[in-house]
Design a protein around this motif. Structure first.
Motif, PDB file in Angstrom:
ATOM      1  N   UNK A   1       0.806  -1.223   0.000  1.00 46.99           N
ATOM      2  CA  UNK A   1       0.000   0.000   0.000  1.00 46.99           C
ATOM      3  C   UNK A   1       0.838   1.272   0.000  1.00 46.99           C
ATOM      4  N   UNK A   2       2.037   1.219   0.535  1.00 44.31           N
ATOM      5  CA  UNK A   2       2.887   2.412   0.595  1.00 44.31           C
ATOM      6  C   UNK A   2       3.254   2.922  -0.789  1.00 44.31           C
ATOM      7  N   UNK A   3       3.181   2.034  -1.776  1.00 41.75           N
ATOM      8  CA  UNK A   3       3.507   2.421  -3.145  1.00 41.75           C
ATOM      9  C   UNK A   3       2.304   3.090  -3.798  1.00 41.75           C
ATOM     10  N   UNK A   4       2.412   4.395  -4.062  1.00 41.70           N
ATOM     11  CA  UNK A   4       1.355   5.080  -4.783  1.00 41.70           C
ATOM     12  C   UNK A   4       1.236   4.545  -6.203  1.00 41.70           C
ATOM     13  N   UNK A   5       0.016   4.546  -6.724  1.00 40.40           N
ATOM     14  CA  UNK A   5      -0.188   4.011  -8.084  1.00 40.40           C
ATOM     15  C   UNK A   5      -1.363   4.720  -8.757  1.00 40.40           C
ATOM     16  N   UNK A   6      -1.316   4.772 -10.093  1.00 42.81           N
ATOM     17  CA  UNK A   6      -2.388   5.376 -10.878  1.00 42.81           C
ATOM     18  C   UNK A   6      -3.359   4.337 -11.430  1.00 42.81           C
ATOM     19  N   UNK A   7      -2.929   3.087 -11.462  1.00 39.97           N
ATOM     20  CA  UNK A   7      -3.761   2.044 -12.059  1.00 39.97           C
ATOM     21  C   UNK A   7      -3.491   0.726 -11.365  1.00 39.97           C
ATOM     22  N   UNK A   8      -4.566   0.015 -11.009  1.00 46.88           N
ATOM     23  CA  UNK A   8      -4.451  -1.311 -10.413  1.00 46.88           C
ATOM     24  C   UNK A   8      -5.131  -2.328 -11.318  1.00 46.88           C
ATOM     25  N   UNK A   9      -4.370  -3.347 -11.686  1.00 47.35           N
ATOM     26  CA  UNK A   9      -4.877  -4.436 -12.520  1.00 47.35           C
ATOM     27  C   UNK A   9      -4.760  -5.726 -11.713  1.00 47.35           C
ATOM     28  N   UNK A  10      -5.863  -6.429 -11.572  1.00 44.69           N
ATOM     29  CA  UNK A  10      -5.857  -7.707 -10.852  1.00 44.69           C
ATOM     30  C   UNK A  10      -6.171  -8.828 -11.832  1.00 44.69           C
ATOM     31  N   UNK A  11      -5.346  -9.864 -11.805  1.00 47.65           N
ATOM     32  CA  UNK A  11      -5.536 -11.028 -12.674  1.00 47.65           C
ATOM     33  C   UNK A  11      -6.122 -12.164 -11.852  1.00 47.65           C
ATOM     34  N   UNK A  12      -7.188 -12.770 -12.375  1.00 51.69           N
ATOM     35  CA  UNK A  12      -7.859 -13.883 -11.699  1.00 51.69           C
ATOM     36  C   UNK A  12      -7.825 -15.109 -12.616  1.00 51.69           C
TER      37      UNK A  12
END
Length: 330
Positions: free
Chosen positions: A157-168
């Motif tokens: 969580x400490x890493x800021x991000x502009x986009x989160x992609x989750x693979x299932x």
């Protein structure tokens, strides 16, 4: 693979007495994750932002979904559109010292198997550090990087991000729906509601999800780089050696090509020794590219790595290109 890990894995996808035994520990883990989330949300713990877009390609479950092949695919798309991506990874099993700038010739014990595979698949900077913030800081020092892809790190969580992609995984899904260790989840299922895109690897995507399919690609000799085709292995007695989280997909793909083979399974990220492999030195061996990077000095003459071809429905690529273009997601 030992009996205990197999029993645990089975309980993640078909509940057993082990599930019940481990549920109290899962409740404690859930409480820990909830408190941690609140500390970040309230600002007690700081989130580190960067001047370039950061995109996380991660899992909600433990391993085996296909996130690293997807990340490589996305990085190639970025390069094809003129961007200069950098890649960061935890480097599971890597020995450091950190940070490690990974090149195609880096020793696998220093980098980990997936980062080394990425470095050999892409001509872009790759940095390994369990602290993803440190990894991003380091990769930005390597040259003109204008976007960063994080291989895993959804829970960092400490890493800021502009986009989160989750693979299932389209077949295994979220398993029994429980958090570690009673189930395969690193975070509760509702976490999917807050990510930018869910990519379903195989099967039919649910409404709002993106799709991803993989197929077997080039077959290359690990020793000398000769190329072959899977057809040439149909009449051979083969051994398939794996140290990946979900080998069943690979086995099934090879079976669908008409191959018959002996299966030899190790833990995910297992670092092979000569003792592990000495009985197969004179055999015809097939393995994934991820496993092949750990066998450069151990492989017999008839050992081959099998690549993967990636196909997506395009939506996830467009989101990544948009993030690269303006640093935000509409």
């Amino acid at each position: 693979m030992g009996a205990v890990p197999k029993l645990l894995l089975r309980s993640w996808y078909a509940p057993t007495w082990v599930t019940v035994l481990l549920m109290p520990v899962s409740f404690l883990y859930r409480a820990f994750m909830a408190v941690r989330h609140l500390l970040y949300k309230s600002g007690v713990f700081a989130i580190q932002e960067f001047d370039v877009p950061v995109i996380v390609v991660g899992n909600l479950t433990v391993g085996g979904t296909g996130k690293t092949p997807l990340l490589i695919h996305l990085a190639k798309e970025l390069v094809a559109h003129g961007y200069k991506p950098g890649i960061v990874s935890r480097g599971y099993g890597a020995k450091g010292p950190y940070p490690v700038r990974v090149t195609p010739s880096t020793e696998v014990l220093r980098s980990g198997d997936e980062p080394l595979l990425i470095a050999r698949s892409l001509n872009v900077p790759v940095v390994v550090d369990p602290d993803r913030v440190n990894a991003v800081s380091e990769v930005l020092k390597t040259g003109p990087v204008d976007i960063v892809l994080s291989d895993d790190g959804l829970q960092h969580t400490r890493l800021g991000r502009q986009l989160e992609i989750v693979v299932i995984d389209g077949k295994r899904g979220l398993g029994n729906g429980l958090l570690l260790p009673a189930g395969p989840l690193r975070e509760p299922p509702k976490r999917l509601n807050s990510v930018n895109v869910v990519v379903r690897h195989g099967g039919v995507p649910k409404p709002g999800e993106s799709s991803m399919e993989t197929s077997l690609g080039a077959v290359v000799n690990i020793n000398d780089g000769r190329e072959s085709t899977l057809v040439s292995f149909k009449k051979k007695k083969c051994v398939v050696i794996t140290a990946i989280a979900n080998p069943d997909r690979f086995f099934q793909q090879l079976s669908d090509e008409g191959l018959q083979f002996e299966r030899v399974e190790f833990f995910d990220h297992h670092y092979f020794s000569l003792e592990d492999l000495q009985n197969y030195q004179n055999s015809t061996v097939l393995m994934t590219e991820k496993d092949a990077v750990k066998c450069q000095t151990l492989a017999g003459q008839d050992w081959w790595q099998v690549g993967q071809n990636i196909r997506t429905d395009g939506e996830v690529v467009e989101l990544v290109l948009q993030a690269a273009s303006d640093g935000s997601v509409v």
